[in-house]
Design a protein around this motif. Sequence first.
Motif, PDB file in Angstrom:
ATOM      1  N   ALA A 189      66.631  54.509  20.898  1.00  0.00           N
ATOM      2  CA  ALA A 189      65.772  55.551  20.480  1.00  0.00           C
ATOM      3  C   ALA A 189      66.193  56.360  19.419  1.00  0.00           C
ATOM      4  O   ALA A 189      65.469  56.669  18.496  1.00  0.00           O
ATOM      5  CB  ALA A 189      65.241  56.443  21.732  1.00  0.00           C
ATOM      6  N   VAL A 190      67.550  56.605  19.562  1.00  0.00           N
ATOM      7  CA  VAL A 190      68.166  57.629  18.386  1.00  0.00           C
ATOM      8  C   VAL A 190      68.165  56.858  17.131  1.00  0.00           C
ATOM      9  O   VAL A 190      67.892  57.250  16.164  1.00  0.00           O
ATOM     10  CB  VAL A 190      69.536  57.858  18.837  1.00  0.00           C
ATOM     11  N   LEU A 191      68.585  55.547  17.294  1.00  0.00           N
ATOM     12  CA  LEU A 191      68.718  54.724  15.992  1.00  0.00           C
ATOM     13  C   LEU A 191      67.330  54.688  15.507  1.00  0.00           C
ATOM     14  O   LEU A 191      67.046  54.613  14.170  1.00  0.00           O
ATOM     15  CB  LEU A 191      69.444  53.494  16.296  1.00  0.00           C
ATOM     16  N   ALA A 192      66.451  54.304  15.947  1.00  0.00           N
ATOM     17  CA  ALA A 192      64.916  54.097  15.732  1.00  0.00           C
ATOM     18  C   ALA A 192      64.239  55.589  15.076  1.00  0.00           C
ATOM     19  O   ALA A 192      63.711  55.435  14.078  1.00  0.00           O
ATOM     20  CB  ALA A 192      63.853  53.669  16.839  1.00  0.00           C
ATOM     21  N   GLY A 193      64.671  56.698  15.860  1.00  0.00           N
ATOM     22  CA  GLY A 193      64.308  58.133  15.398  1.00  0.00           C
ATOM     23  C   GLY A 193      64.724  58.206  13.865  1.00  0.00           C
ATOM     24  O   GLY A 193      64.072  58.595  13.069  1.00  0.00           O
ATOM     25  N   ILE A 194      66.104  58.003  13.651  1.00  0.00           N
ATOM     26  CA  ILE A 194      66.656  58.408  12.540  1.00  0.00           C
ATOM     27  C   ILE A 194      66.291  57.226  11.461  1.00  0.00           C
ATOM     28  O   ILE A 194      65.960  57.726  10.300  1.00  0.00           O
ATOM     29  CB  ILE A 194      68.355  58.009  12.520  1.00  0.00           C
ATOM     30  N   ALA A 195      66.367  56.187  11.795  1.00  0.00           N
ATOM     31  CA  ALA A 195      65.718  54.988  11.016  1.00  0.00           C
ATOM     32  C   ALA A 195      64.219  55.499  10.431  1.00  0.00           C
ATOM     33  O   ALA A 195      63.948  55.209   9.213  1.00  0.00           O
ATOM     34  CB  ALA A 195      65.427  53.577  11.627  1.00  0.00           C
ATOM     35  N   VAL A 196      63.459  56.089  11.334  1.00  0.00           N
ATOM     36  CA  VAL A 196      62.196  56.449  10.861  1.00  0.00           C
ATOM     37  C   VAL A 196      62.115  57.425   9.778  1.00  0.00           C
ATOM     38  O   VAL A 196      61.557  57.424   8.629  1.00  0.00           O
ATOM     39  CB  VAL A 196      61.257  56.913  11.937  1.00  0.00           C
ATOM     40  N   ILE A 197      63.116  58.515   9.979  1.00  0.00           N
ATOM     41  CA  ILE A 197      63.259  59.541   8.930  1.00  0.00           C
ATOM     42  C   ILE A 197      63.837  59.010   7.855  1.00  0.00           C
ATOM     43  O   ILE A 197      63.355  59.502   6.772  1.00  0.00           O
ATOM     44  CB  ILE A 197      64.222  60.450   9.724  1.00  0.00           C
ATOM     45  N   VAL A 198      64.709  58.137   7.670  1.00  0.00           N
ATOM     46  CA  VAL A 198      65.451  57.770   6.709  1.00  0.00           C
ATOM     47  C   VAL A 198      64.399  56.805   5.927  1.00  0.00           C
ATOM     48  O   VAL A 198      64.191  56.936   4.642  1.00  0.00           O
ATOM     49  CB  VAL A 198      66.505  56.945   6.993  1.00  0.00           C
ATOM     50  N   LEU A 199      63.568  56.024   6.527  1.00  0.00           N
ATOM     51  CA  LEU A 199      62.563  55.101   5.659  1.00  0.00           C
ATOM     52  C   LEU A 199      61.391  55.997   5.118  1.00  0.00           C
ATOM     53  O   LEU A 199      61.375  55.704   3.975  1.00  0.00           O
ATOM     54  CB  LEU A 199      62.164  54.200   6.750  1.00  0.00           C
ATOM     55  N   LEU A 200      60.919  57.000   5.789  1.00  0.00           N
ATOM     56  CA  LEU A 200      59.823  57.740   5.118  1.00  0.00           C
ATOM     57  C   LEU A 200      60.314  58.713   4.004  1.00  0.00           C
ATOM     58  O   LEU A 200      59.871  58.773   3.157  1.00  0.00           O
ATOM     59  CB  LEU A 200      59.706  58.833   6.167  1.00  0.00           C
ATOM     60  N   ILE A 201      61.820  59.163   4.153  1.00  0.00           N
ATOM     61  CA  ILE A 201      62.205  59.721   2.985  1.00  0.00           C
ATOM     62  C   ILE A 201      62.830  59.024   1.731  1.00  0.00           C
ATOM     63  O   ILE A 201      62.178  59.239   0.626  1.00  0.00           O
ATOM     64  CB  ILE A 201      63.643  60.768   3.507  1.00  0.00           C
ATOM     65  N   THR A 202      63.335  57.765   2.146  1.00  0.00           N
ATOM     66  CA  THR A 202      63.816  56.934   0.902  1.00  0.00           C
ATOM     67  C   THR A 202      62.943  55.970   0.285  1.00  0.00           C
ATOM     68  O   THR A 202      62.635  55.716  -0.736  1.00  0.00           O
ATOM     69  CB  THR A 202      64.958  56.122   1.573  1.00  0.00           C
ATOM     70  N   ARG A 203      61.976  55.555   1.224  1.00  0.00           N
ATOM     71  CA  ARG A 203      61.060  54.486   0.783  1.00  0.00           C
ATOM     72  C   ARG A 203      59.663  55.019   0.545  1.00  0.00           C
ATOM     73  O   ARG A 203      59.228  54.590  -0.425  1.00  0.00           O
ATOM     74  CB  ARG A 203      60.918  53.363   2.159  1.00  0.00           C
ATOM     75  N   PHE A 204      59.172  55.955   1.306  1.00  0.00           N
ATOM     76  CA  PHE A 204      57.857  56.495   1.086  1.00  0.00           C
ATOM     77  C   PHE A 204      57.921  57.726   0.359  1.00  0.00           C
ATOM     78  O   PHE A 204      56.997  58.466   0.209  1.00  0.00           O
ATOM     79  CB  PHE A 204      57.071  56.516   2.389  1.00  0.00           C
ATOM     80  N   LYS A 205      59.164  58.285  -0.029  1.00  0.00           N
ATOM     81  CA  LYS A 205      59.263  59.698  -0.518  1.00  0.00           C
ATOM     82  C   LYS A 205      58.519  60.526   0.073  1.00  0.00           C
ATOM     83  O   LYS A 205      58.147  61.681  -0.655  1.00  0.00           O
ATOM     84  CB  LYS A 205      58.649  59.471  -2.107  1.00  0.00           C
ATOM     85  N   LEU A 206      58.457  60.572   1.517  1.00  0.00           N
ATOM     86  CA  LEU A 206      57.765  61.807   2.103  1.00  0.00           C
ATOM     87  C   LEU A 206      58.728  63.055   2.137  1.00  0.00           C
ATOM     88  O   LEU A 206      59.907  62.956   2.164  1.00  0.00           O
ATOM     89  CB  LEU A 206      57.423  61.177   3.572  1.00  0.00           C
ATOM     90  N   HIS A 207      58.095  64.040   2.247  1.00  0.00           N
ATOM     91  CA  HIS A 207      58.829  65.347   2.201  1.00  0.00           C
ATOM     92  C   HIS A 207      59.718  65.531   3.410  1.00  0.00           C
ATOM     93  O   HIS A 207      59.273  64.956   4.457  1.00  0.00           O
ATOM     94  CB  HIS A 207      57.995  66.767   2.166  1.00  0.00           C
ATOM     95  N   ALA A 208      61.045  66.008   3.482  1.00  0.00           N
ATOM     96  CA  ALA A 208      62.004  65.828   4.573  1.00  0.00           C
ATOM     97  C   ALA A 208      61.260  66.703   5.734  1.00  0.00           C
ATOM     98  O   ALA A 208      61.578  66.296   6.870  1.00  0.00           O
ATOM     99  CB  ALA A 208      63.136  66.537   4.090  1.00  0.00           C
ATOM    100  N   PHE A 209      60.395  67.631   5.648  1.00  0.00           N
ATOM    101  CA  PHE A 209      59.957  68.356   6.648  1.00  0.00           C
ATOM    102  C   PHE A 209      58.855  67.531   7.638  1.00  0.00           C
ATOM    103  O   PHE A 209      58.804  67.254   8.823  1.00  0.00           O
ATOM    104  CB  PHE A 209      58.935  69.437   6.277  1.00  0.00           C
ATOM    105  N   LEU A 210      58.224  66.698   7.012  1.00  0.00           N
ATOM    106  CA  LEU A 210      57.076  65.995   7.419  1.00  0.00           C
ATOM    107  C   LEU A 210      57.903  64.426   7.858  1.00  0.00           C
ATOM    108  O   LEU A 210      57.684  64.168   9.277  1.00  0.00           O
ATOM    109  CB  LEU A 210      56.328  65.299   6.708  1.00  0.00           C
ATOM    110  N   ALA A 211      58.993  64.022   7.441  1.00  0.00           N
ATOM    111  CA  ALA A 211      59.929  63.152   7.960  1.00  0.00           C
ATOM    112  C   ALA A 211      60.426  63.387   9.230  1.00  0.00           C
ATOM    113  O   ALA A 211      60.542  62.785  10.190  1.00  0.00           O
ATOM    114  CB  ALA A 211      60.808  62.427   6.860  1.00  0.00           C
TER     115      ALA A 211
END
Length: 468
Positions: A28-50
């Motif tokens: 779960a931790v790895l998946a949660g961090i992966a979601v944050i990383v993917l949203l910030i790096t791949r989809f350029k989402l703001h860090a707050f939303l990520a």
Amino acid sequence: MTRLSVEFLAAGATQPITSAGNTQLGIAVLAGIAVIVLLITRFKLHAFLALTIGSLALGAFAGAPLDKAIASFSGGLGSTVAGVGVLIALGAILGRLLADSGGADQIVDTILARAGKSGGRAMPWAMVAIASIIGLPLFFEVGIVLLIPVVLLVAKRGNYSLMRIGIPALAGLSVMHGLIPPHPGPLVAIDAIGANLGVTLALGVVVAVPTVIIAGPLFSRYAARWVDIPAPDKMVPTRPSEDLERRPSFGATLATVLLPVVLMLAKALVDIVVDDPKNHVQRVTDVIGSPLIALLAAVLVGIFTLGRAAGFTKERISTTVEKSLAPIAGILLIVGAGGGFKQTLIDVGVGQMILDLSKDWAIPSLLLAWLIAVAIRLATGSATVATISAAGLVAPLAADMSTAHAALLVLAVGAGSLFFSHVNDAGFWLVKEYFGMNVGQTVKTWSVMETIISVVALGFVLLLSLVV
């Protein structure tokens, strides 16, 4: 009752909000961090939303009820903003007063005038001193914008290598940003880990001084050989104080900037020497040395020593304060969401999982904290996100630590958060464009400098852990 249990009760729960085992929690931790990383790096989402989405994803992957995950995130966001939000705002006000009044320019010009008498040999040391002093109350991006004109002007007029002058300035700003409160990252890490701010500040200065010397003036000799470029003419902007009739004095400006640091260090020193809560001196220093009062005092003093000294009217000072608060909205939201992510980690039981697993590891806690921060920094590109996330993960390790070692845990996280800035970091592109470098040149100078700061700071943290 363990510290972790206390944290659960403080969050309104008597036990973890999920019964998942360590394996599921680890995934779960790895998946949660992966979601944050993917949203910030791949989809350029703001860090707050990520961070918000990543926190909810963490709860879902851990098998926690959605309403409990939302409550954990909201509670963590609220407590984090309550703890550090006012401090970040006061720091922003002080930084804006320093910049708009010409106080920062006064420090720069005074030190450069004295350094120029040495024939240029002291110039890199002058730049690192300027950046370190100005970097205390300023956010990194603001510090860069403020100092780049000085770096370019000094390099051009003195015919110096741009890297010989620029690297020390960048090192001073970066070290202050990662290791020294009242910057947002260190403040949030102190709050998450439960460290003493005064002790962290004192030990942070001990670590910061040799680190900034090695990564700044010393490394700049090699950086200047690897990347020998002139200062780009088109990037020299107007300095803020050129439109002012007068500026604050050097002494008054320096005293104002250092006031909160002196007050917080005085509190830490009295706490160690006196160590008696009933002592009147300690009670006074506990009040005036608290971060809120120390920064508030600096802002109020700065209104007169900086604003009024520059000829600002009451209306101009009010406008300056108002303008200083708008740019930090995004920072406050990111910091708050990071606090929500941290609380979600705690409430699903990740803290206890790390405690259980780390008992069998041969990795020291300080090195583990650094490695976690490094991994998140490399993935997200954000030093603040790395600091917040790593602090939340390793906070339970501080439960049985002494006050000094808890402070060193904060510094280890801060050092890891600075490791190898590359193309997913906004600071990388800021430095590249201002200095007129290509990507390869930026990596050989800025990225290597950040890595040196991170590794050297960790080295001094580990050395201090042997003697304190």
